[in-house]
Design a protein around this motif. Structure first.
Motif, PDB file in Angstrom:
ATOM      1  N   GLN A  29      32.403 -56.037  10.007  1.00  0.00           N
ATOM      2  CA  GLN A  29      31.658 -56.791   9.051  1.00  0.00           C
ATOM      3  C   GLN A  29      30.840 -57.755   9.953  1.00  0.00           C
ATOM      4  O   GLN A  29      31.306 -58.244  11.036  1.00  0.00           O
ATOM      5  CB  GLN A  29      32.366 -57.227   7.997  1.00  0.00           C
ATOM      6  CG  GLN A  29      31.382 -57.744   6.820  1.00  0.00           C
ATOM      7  CD  GLN A  29      32.198 -57.712   5.677  1.00  0.00           C
ATOM      8  OE1 GLN A  29      33.218 -58.163   5.498  1.00  0.00           O
ATOM      9  NE2 GLN A  29      31.259 -58.022   4.576  1.00  0.00           N
ATOM     10  N   VAL A  30      29.654 -57.843   9.934  1.00  0.00           N
ATOM     11  CA  VAL A  30      28.673 -58.954  10.726  1.00  0.00           C
ATOM     12  C   VAL A  30      28.089 -59.944   9.589  1.00  0.00           C
ATOM     13  O   VAL A  30      27.889 -59.455   8.515  1.00  0.00           O
ATOM     14  CB  VAL A  30      27.818 -58.323  11.411  1.00  0.00           C
ATOM     15  CG1 VAL A  30      28.621 -57.207  12.415  1.00  0.00           C
ATOM     16  CG2 VAL A  30      26.612 -57.446  10.615  1.00  0.00           C
ATOM     17  N   ARG A  31      28.024 -60.985  10.167  1.00  0.00           N
ATOM     18  CA  ARG A  31      27.271 -62.050   9.453  1.00  0.00           C
ATOM     19  C   ARG A  31      26.076 -62.349  10.143  1.00  0.00           C
ATOM     20  O   ARG A  31      25.965 -62.954  10.948  1.00  0.00           O
ATOM     21  CB  ARG A  31      28.151 -63.507   9.230  1.00  0.00           C
ATOM     22  CG  ARG A  31      27.434 -64.392   8.575  1.00  0.00           C
ATOM     23  CD  ARG A  31      28.410 -65.814   8.419  1.00  0.00           C
ATOM     24  NE  ARG A  31      27.936 -66.931   7.647  1.00  0.00           N
ATOM     25  CZ  ARG A  31      27.166 -67.885   8.254  1.00  0.00           C
ATOM     26  NH1 ARG A  31      26.928 -67.843   9.472  1.00  0.00           N
ATOM     27  NH2 ARG A  31      26.732 -68.880   7.573  1.00  0.00           N
ATOM     28  N   VAL A  32      24.958 -61.692   9.390  1.00  0.00           N
ATOM     29  CA  VAL A  32      23.352 -61.690  10.108  1.00  0.00           C
ATOM     30  C   VAL A  32      23.146 -63.177  10.654  1.00  0.00           C
ATOM     31  O   VAL A  32      22.760 -63.463  11.710  1.00  0.00           O
ATOM     32  CB  VAL A  32      22.557 -61.088   9.192  1.00  0.00           C
ATOM     33  CG1 VAL A  32      21.144 -61.364   9.783  1.00  0.00           C
ATOM     34  CG2 VAL A  32      22.884 -59.599   8.961  1.00  0.00           C
ATOM     35  N   ALA A  33      23.429 -64.411   9.762  1.00  0.00           N
ATOM     36  CA  ALA A  33      22.871 -65.522   9.957  1.00  0.00           C
ATOM     37  C   ALA A  33      23.514 -66.126  11.273  1.00  0.00           C
ATOM     38  O   ALA A  33      22.997 -67.099  11.998  1.00  0.00           O
ATOM     39  CB  ALA A  33      23.314 -66.487   8.785  1.00  0.00           C
ATOM     40  N   ASP A  34      24.588 -65.667  11.898  1.00  0.00           N
ATOM     41  CA  ASP A  34      25.244 -65.904  12.976  1.00  0.00           C
ATOM     42  C   ASP A  34      24.381 -65.893  14.353  1.00  0.00           C
ATOM     43  O   ASP A  34      24.457 -66.436  15.221  1.00  0.00           O
ATOM     44  CB  ASP A  34      26.580 -65.070  13.321  1.00  0.00           C
ATOM     45  CG  ASP A  34      27.740 -65.926  12.472  1.00  0.00           C
ATOM     46  OD1 ASP A  34      27.494 -66.800  11.543  1.00  0.00           O
ATOM     47  OD2 ASP A  34      28.366 -65.076  12.189  1.00  0.00           O
ATOM     48  N   ILE A  35      23.443 -64.874  14.234  1.00  0.00           N
ATOM     49  CA  ILE A  35      22.600 -64.729  15.286  1.00  0.00           C
ATOM     50  C   ILE A  35      21.172 -64.703  15.025  1.00  0.00           C
ATOM     51  O   ILE A  35      20.194 -64.465  15.752  1.00  0.00           O
ATOM     52  CB  ILE A  35      22.603 -63.175  15.948  1.00  0.00           C
ATOM     53  CG1 ILE A  35      22.338 -61.992  15.190  1.00  0.00           C
ATOM     54  CG2 ILE A  35      24.083 -63.002  16.524  1.00  0.00           C
ATOM     55  CD1 ILE A  35      22.357 -60.652  15.689  1.00  0.00           C
ATOM     56  N   VAL A  36      20.795 -65.576  13.850  1.00  0.00           N
ATOM     57  CA  VAL A  36      19.475 -66.035  13.536  1.00  0.00           C
ATOM     58  C   VAL A  36      19.117 -67.317  14.413  1.00  0.00           C
ATOM     59  O   VAL A  36      19.644 -68.268  14.401  1.00  0.00           O
ATOM     60  CB  VAL A  36      19.292 -66.268  12.197  1.00  0.00           C
ATOM     61  CG1 VAL A  36      17.905 -66.644  11.751  1.00  0.00           C
ATOM     62  CG2 VAL A  36      19.361 -64.839  11.405  1.00  0.00           C
ATOM     63  N   TRP A  37      17.824 -67.157  14.977  1.00  0.00           N
ATOM     64  CA  TRP A  37      17.612 -68.432  15.870  1.00  0.00           C
ATOM     65  C   TRP A  37      17.371 -69.531  14.655  1.00  0.00           C
ATOM     66  O   TRP A  37      16.695 -69.444  13.824  1.00  0.00           O
ATOM     67  CB  TRP A  37      16.389 -67.964  16.724  1.00  0.00           C
ATOM     68  CG  TRP A  37      15.737 -69.157  17.474  1.00  0.00           C
ATOM     69  CD1 TRP A  37      16.534 -70.139  18.173  1.00  0.00           C
ATOM     70  CD2 TRP A  37      14.420 -69.706  17.650  1.00  0.00           C
ATOM     71  NE1 TRP A  37      15.959 -70.878  18.795  1.00  0.00           N
ATOM     72  CE2 TRP A  37      14.438 -70.801  18.435  1.00  0.00           C
ATOM     73  CE3 TRP A  37      13.219 -68.984  17.153  1.00  0.00           C
ATOM     74  CZ2 TRP A  37      13.104 -71.182  18.839  1.00  0.00           C
ATOM     75  CZ3 TRP A  37      12.083 -69.345  17.676  1.00  0.00           C
ATOM     76  CH2 TRP A  37      12.037 -70.584  18.484  1.00  0.00           C
ATOM     77  N   GLN A  38      17.784 -70.663  15.117  1.00  0.00           N
ATOM     78  CA  GLN A  38      17.732 -71.988  14.197  1.00  0.00           C
ATOM     79  C   GLN A  38      16.886 -72.982  15.164  1.00  0.00           C
ATOM     80  O   GLN A  38      17.547 -73.712  15.929  1.00  0.00           O
ATOM     81  CB  GLN A  38      18.566 -72.497  13.595  1.00  0.00           C
ATOM     82  CG  GLN A  38      19.658 -71.667  12.786  1.00  0.00           C
ATOM     83  CD  GLN A  38      19.133 -71.789  11.549  1.00  0.00           C
ATOM     84  OE1 GLN A  38      18.135 -72.375  11.167  1.00  0.00           O
ATOM     85  NE2 GLN A  38      19.821 -70.926  10.558  1.00  0.00           N
ATOM     86  N   PRO A  39      15.562 -73.167  15.264  1.00  0.00           N
ATOM     87  CA  PRO A  39      14.659 -74.020  15.879  1.00  0.00           C
ATOM     88  C   PRO A  39      15.164 -75.303  15.756  1.00  0.00           C
ATOM     89  O   PRO A  39      15.733 -75.702  14.453  1.00  0.00           O
ATOM     90  CB  PRO A  39      13.485 -73.687  15.532  1.00  0.00           C
ATOM     91  CG  PRO A  39      13.436 -72.263  15.002  1.00  0.00           C
ATOM     92  CD  PRO A  39      14.635 -72.154  14.160  1.00  0.00           C
ATOM     93  N   SER A  40      15.241 -76.151  16.689  1.00  0.00           N
ATOM     94  CA  SER A  40      15.540 -77.655  16.645  1.00  0.00           C
ATOM     95  C   SER A  40      14.381 -78.242  15.835  1.00  0.00           C
ATOM     96  O   SER A  40      13.273 -77.574  15.355  1.00  0.00           O
ATOM     97  CB  SER A  40      15.436 -78.450  17.924  1.00  0.00           C
ATOM     98  OG  SER A  40      14.280 -78.309  18.304  1.00  0.00           O
TER      99      SER A  40
END
Length: 352
Positions: free
Chosen positions: A322-333
């Motif tokens: 199972q994967v958590r998509v948000a874990d590899i979503v870029w979060q700009p500063s």
């Protein structure tokens, strides 16, 4: 000396080539004028090399490639363009360090993340549910999605068409174990479909449009009401960490290209046809199904939709974990996001 008549096929071919050249030239003029008036902000840090993966259906990337927009915007960066038949192959190249940036459908990133590949979601285009479909032959006895039970269905494993088929079977109440998936790349799937060695084919544009024009199949279902058929821009972790301003600039140029495609549709069709070798009728068909497609950050709604894709594949046992998509979503500063906010005020940062 007697004038020899020009054969009809030769005349038509020459006329078509002339029209494509005219359309491409007009589009070039429009693009040059558009960019002459655009305020392109400089990028403080750019890599020595930028390797971009694309497919024939990646219209905005094709526009940038054909007119050397990125080469002009980033003169100190060597831009390499690599074409792929489908998203899984593109993301494999990105994950092994052969690419820096590319566009795929919704399913390939899920398979890549589940396999532990090191990449990041950085941007998205709006949903394109009408750009994928499940096709059957015109004389096929299959009339509803429920009729897929027990049938041989061609698809590219790990592609957006894979998820479309999953959703279609769910809607029809047919278990995945009750069909015979035949995993084939698009070209091989088309050949199998033509031979009638498969009963149906789940596919996306431009292969979908090309098959419609050549074979006049019947659409058992499009993605409408089943799959958003989202498109994502993904990047290597190195590009994200070292050159965030470059990604912002890429979004800027991609969105400008899309604006031009929307306002100069006929010329865009000619340009993509001349580049890809696809018939203009095919290109016109798949571009007509494509909505306005500016490039934005991933919104919470997009992340949630993508999580549903991941969860569906995990439930089927198609991905190993199972994967958590948000874990590899870029979060700009905050400072990087401020730049995006000026470009797209309606977009908010994605939350996990």
């Amino acid at each position: 000396m007697t004038n020899q008549p020009i054969s009809q096929p030769r005349f038509q071919r020459g006329r078509r080539q002339a029209l494509q050249l005219l359309g491409t030239t007009a589009f070039s003029w429009a693009l040059a004028d558009h960019y002459a008036h655009a305020q392109a902000k400089p990028v403080s840090s750019a890599p020595d090399q930028l390797r971009i993966g694309y497919k024939k259906s990646a219209v905005n990337l094709v526009v940038l490639k054909q007119h050397g927009v990125l080469e002009k915007r980033f003169p100190s960066t060597k831009i390499n363009w690599l074409e792929f038949p489908a998203g899984p192959q593109l993301l494999e190249a990105l994950s092994v360090g052969s690419l820096d940036f590319g566009l795929t459908g919704d399913s390939p990133p899920v398979f890549a993340q589940a396999a532990g590949k090191d990449l990041r979601y950085v941007g998205a285009e709006p949903p394109k549910p009408e750009s994928s479909a499940i096709l059957v032959q015109a004389d096929s006895p299959l009339k509803t999605l429920a009729d897929l039970k027990g049938k041989r269905i061609a698809l590219q494993k790990g592609s957006s068409a894979h998820y479309l088929l999953v959703r279609a079977l769910d809607k029809a109440g047919v278990a995945w174990a009750d069909i015979q998936p035949i995993y084939l790349a698009p070209a091989d799937a088309r050949a199998a479909f033509e031979r009638k060695s498969v009963d149906a084919w789940a596919i996306w544009d431009p292969f979908y449009a090309a098959t419609e024009v050549a074979l006049t199949p019947r659409v058992l279902s499009s993605g409408e009401g089943l799959s958003g058929n989202n498109s994502f821009y993904l990047a290597s972790r190195t590009l994200v960490e070292r050159h965030p301003q470059l990604i912002r600039a890429l979004f800027d140029e991609l969105t400008r290209a899309d604006q031009l495609v929307q306002t100069s549709r006929k010329e865009a069709v000619q340009l993509v046809a001349a580049f890809s070798g696809l018939d203009t009728n095919v290109v016109n068909r798949f571009i007509a199904r494509r909505p306005s497609s500016p490039t934005t950050l991933l919104t919470p709604a997009i992340v949630a939709d993508q999580q549903r894709v991941a969860d569906a594949f995990f439930r089927l046992g198609v991905i190993p974990r199972q994967v958590r998509v948000a874990d590899i979503v870029w979060q700009p500063s905050a400072s990087e996001y401020a730049s995006y906010a000026q470009l797209s005020p309606s977009i908010v940062p994605a939350k996990g």
